[in-house]
Design a protein around this motif. Structure first.
Motif, PDB file in Angstrom:
ATOM      1  N   LEU A  91      -7.851 -13.158 -11.344  1.00 35.51           N
ATOM      2  CA  LEU A  91      -7.703 -12.491 -10.056  1.00 35.51           C
ATOM      3  C   LEU A  91      -7.183 -11.078 -10.282  1.00 35.51           C
ATOM      4  CD1 LEU A  91      -6.045 -15.122  -7.663  1.00 35.51           C
ATOM      5  CD2 LEU A  91      -8.466 -14.579  -7.973  1.00 35.51           C
ATOM      6  N   GLY A  92      -7.503 -10.208  -9.366  1.00 32.62           N
ATOM      7  CA  GLY A  92      -6.861  -8.925  -9.275  1.00 32.62           C
ATOM      8  C   GLY A  92      -6.018  -8.937  -8.013  1.00 32.62           C
ATOM      9  N   ARG A  93      -4.868  -8.334  -8.075  1.00 29.05           N
ATOM     10  CA  ARG A  93      -3.983  -8.271  -6.907  1.00 29.05           C
ATOM     11  C   ARG A  93      -3.732  -6.812  -6.571  1.00 29.05           C
ATOM     12  NH1 ARG A  93       1.799  -7.786  -6.014  1.00 29.05           N
ATOM     13  NH2 ARG A  93       2.439  -8.861  -4.090  1.00 29.05           N
ATOM     14  N   ALA A  94      -4.003  -6.454  -5.334  1.00 32.35           N
ATOM     15  CA  ALA A  94      -3.692  -5.116  -4.836  1.00 32.35           C
ATOM     16  C   ALA A  94      -2.676  -5.266  -3.716  1.00 32.35           C
ATOM     17  CB  ALA A  94      -4.948  -4.425  -4.322  1.00 32.35           C
ATOM     18  N   SER A  95      -1.640  -4.461  -3.749  1.00 32.87           N
ATOM     19  CA  SER A  95      -0.638  -4.512  -2.696  1.00 32.87           C
ATOM     20  C   SER A  95      -0.472  -3.118  -2.101  1.00 32.87           C
ATOM     21  CB  SER A  95       0.704  -5.022  -3.238  1.00 32.87           C
ATOM     22  OG  SER A  95       1.158  -4.214  -4.302  1.00 32.87           O
ATOM     23  N   MET A  96      -0.199  -3.085  -0.828  1.00 35.87           N
ATOM     24  CA  MET A  96       0.019  -1.814  -0.147  1.00 35.87           C
ATOM     25  C   MET A  96       0.966  -2.032   1.011  1.00 35.87           C
ATOM     26  SD  MET A  96      -3.710  -1.445   1.747  1.00 35.87           S
ATOM     27  CE  MET A  96      -3.225   0.058   2.601  1.00 35.87           C
ATOM     28  N   ILE A  97       1.589  -0.967   1.436  1.00 38.55           N
ATOM     29  CA  ILE A  97       2.548  -1.033   2.535  1.00 38.55           C
ATOM     30  C   ILE A  97       1.889  -0.470   3.778  1.00 38.55           C
ATOM     31  CG2 ILE A  97       4.795  -0.243   3.359  1.00 38.55           C
ATOM     32  CD1 ILE A  97       5.657  -0.084   0.417  1.00 38.55           C
ATOM     33  N   ASP A  98       1.883  -1.261   4.857  1.00 39.44           N
ATOM     34  CA  ASP A  98       1.201  -0.827   6.071  1.00 39.44           C
ATOM     35  C   ASP A  98       2.073   0.129   6.879  1.00 39.44           C
ATOM     36  OD1 ASP A  98       3.062  -2.362   7.496  1.00 39.44           O
ATOM     37  OD2 ASP A  98       1.683  -4.029   7.835  1.00 39.44           O
ATOM     38  N   ASP A  99       1.575   0.555   8.024  1.00 38.24           N
ATOM     39  CA  ASP A  99       2.282   1.545   8.836  1.00 38.24           C
ATOM     40  C   ASP A  99       3.603   1.021   9.389  1.00 38.24           C
ATOM     41  OD1 ASP A  99       0.209   3.287   8.395  1.00 38.24           O
ATOM     42  OD2 ASP A  99      -0.842   2.812  10.263  1.00 38.24           O
ATOM     43  N   MET A 102       4.708  -5.240   3.430  1.00 37.09           N
ATOM     44  CA  MET A 102       3.899  -5.336   2.227  1.00 37.09           C
ATOM     45  C   MET A 102       2.717  -6.262   2.469  1.00 37.09           C
ATOM     46  SD  MET A 102       3.633  -4.341  -0.968  1.00 37.09           S
ATOM     47  CE  MET A 102       5.289  -3.777  -1.400  1.00 37.09           C
ATOM     48  N   LYS A 103       1.538  -5.774   2.199  1.00 32.71           N
ATOM     49  CA  LYS A 103       0.326  -6.560   2.331  1.00 32.71           C
ATOM     50  C   LYS A 103      -0.293  -6.732   0.945  1.00 32.71           C
ATOM     51  CE  LYS A 103       0.519  -6.590   6.866  1.00 32.71           C
ATOM     52  NZ  LYS A 103       0.815  -7.836   7.612  1.00 32.71           N
ATOM     53  N   GLU A 104      -0.772  -7.948   0.654  1.00 33.68           N
ATOM     54  CA  GLU A 104      -1.419  -8.172  -0.632  1.00 33.68           C
ATOM     55  C   GLU A 104      -2.838  -8.665  -0.430  1.00 33.68           C
ATOM     56  OE1 GLU A 104       0.818 -11.026  -2.873  1.00 33.68           O
ATOM     57  OE2 GLU A 104       0.544 -12.632  -1.417  1.00 33.68           O
ATOM     58  N   TYR A 105      -3.701  -8.279  -1.355  1.00 34.47           N
ATOM     59  CA  TYR A 105      -5.116  -8.629  -1.300  1.00 34.47           C
ATOM     60  C   TYR A 105      -5.535  -9.101  -2.687  1.00 34.47           C
ATOM     61  CZ  TYR A 105      -4.681  -5.639   2.805  1.00 34.47           C
ATOM     62  OH  TYR A 105      -4.259  -5.072   3.990  1.00 34.47           O
ATOM     63  N   PHE A 106      -6.432 -10.071  -2.717  1.00 42.64           N
ATOM     64  CA  PHE A 106      -6.886 -10.631  -3.986  1.00 42.64           C
ATOM     65  C   PHE A 106      -8.404 -10.527  -4.099  1.00 42.64           C
ATOM     66  CE2 PHE A 106      -2.909 -12.734  -2.965  1.00 42.64           C
ATOM     67  CZ  PHE A 106      -2.205 -12.575  -4.148  1.00 42.64           C
TER      68      PHE A 106
END
Length: 253
Positions: A115-123, A127-131
């Protein structure tokens, strides 16, 4: 380092919540160890801590032997990359015919694969994570029995501590990004000390009497001076306080 997460996610097929994937890696798979070469493997502060503690090295020795260090172009935060062996395959220095010799303390990216995991901080500051699934042509692990959701895979691979530490670090960089300027040389050195040299940072905390300047109860003070994971968490809070004037986990006296 430029944050290209939104653009990157638009180009990658994401794994939906609850969606499963089939994968298993073991020595019986004919491609075993093939993914452990020709890597551009960036190490987070927590990755580096776990690896060098397992190896019994000081932070300075670990960096000198196994890492390449640079400064991110946009934010200026130190970037630490694993140095591959100078062989035909650019092999990971810790791979052996029987598998990974540092398996219990392998980096988060190795644990997360395939898996790859991408995380980002929303407005809203959440913290939001995506796989997404990383499918390499050589990998036959996808032909093995074993079905996983992303949550099941992360738990099985022991990623909770890694992701918790890495997300806290990301929050610091996200806040700094909003200032619109890179770290200067003094700040880069300070960040490297707090993030990638927890053993030296512990001595710095003690010698500079840092606890006289911040609010930290006796239990946390003791933990910071005796446990490197606590020292790293304190280092992130301290950097945030020094760079931005306020921290999620630390206050000035």
């Amino acid at each position: 380092m430029t944050d290209q997460t939104p653009e990157f996610l638009n180009d990658m097929p994401q794994l939906a919540p609850g969606e499963t994937f089939q994968f298993r890696c073991h020595p019986g798979v004919d491609c075993f160890n093939a993914c452990c070469s020709d890597l551009n493997l960036m190490l987070t502060p927590y990755d580096a801590l776990r690896l060098r503690r397992f190896l019994g090295l000081s932070s300075r020795d670990f960096v000198q032997r196994h890492c390449m260090v640079s400064a991110g172009r946009d934010l200026g935060f130190p970037l630490v990359q694993m140095r591959m062996l100078d062989d035909a395959r650019r092999s990971c220095p810790f791979v052996r015919p029987e598998g990974c010799s540092v398996y219990g303390d392998r980096p988060g990216a190795c644990r997360t694969y395939p898996l790859g995991r991408a995380s980002m901080i929303d407005d809203d500051g959440e913290m939001k994570e995506y796989f997404f699934i990383v499918r390499e042509p050589h990998c036959n692990g996808f032909l093995q029995e074993g079905n996983w959701t992303s949550g099941e895979w992360l738990k099985d691979q022991g990623l909770e501590a890694y992701n918790t530490a890495n997300d806290r670090y990301m929050r610091l960089m996200n806040r700094w990004k909003k200032t619109g300027r890179p770290l200067d040389e003094r700040q880069v050195n300070m960040a490297f000390l707090a993030l990638f040299q927890p053993d030296d940072f512990q001595r710095f905390v003690r010698d500079m009497k840092l606890f006289a300047r911040v609010n930290a109860d006796e239990a946390r003070q003791k933990a910071v001076l005796e446990d490197e994971e606590a020292a790293l968490a304190f280092g992130v809070d301290w950097l945030e306080l020094v760079l931005l004037g306020e921290s999620e986990g630390l206050e000035k006296k």
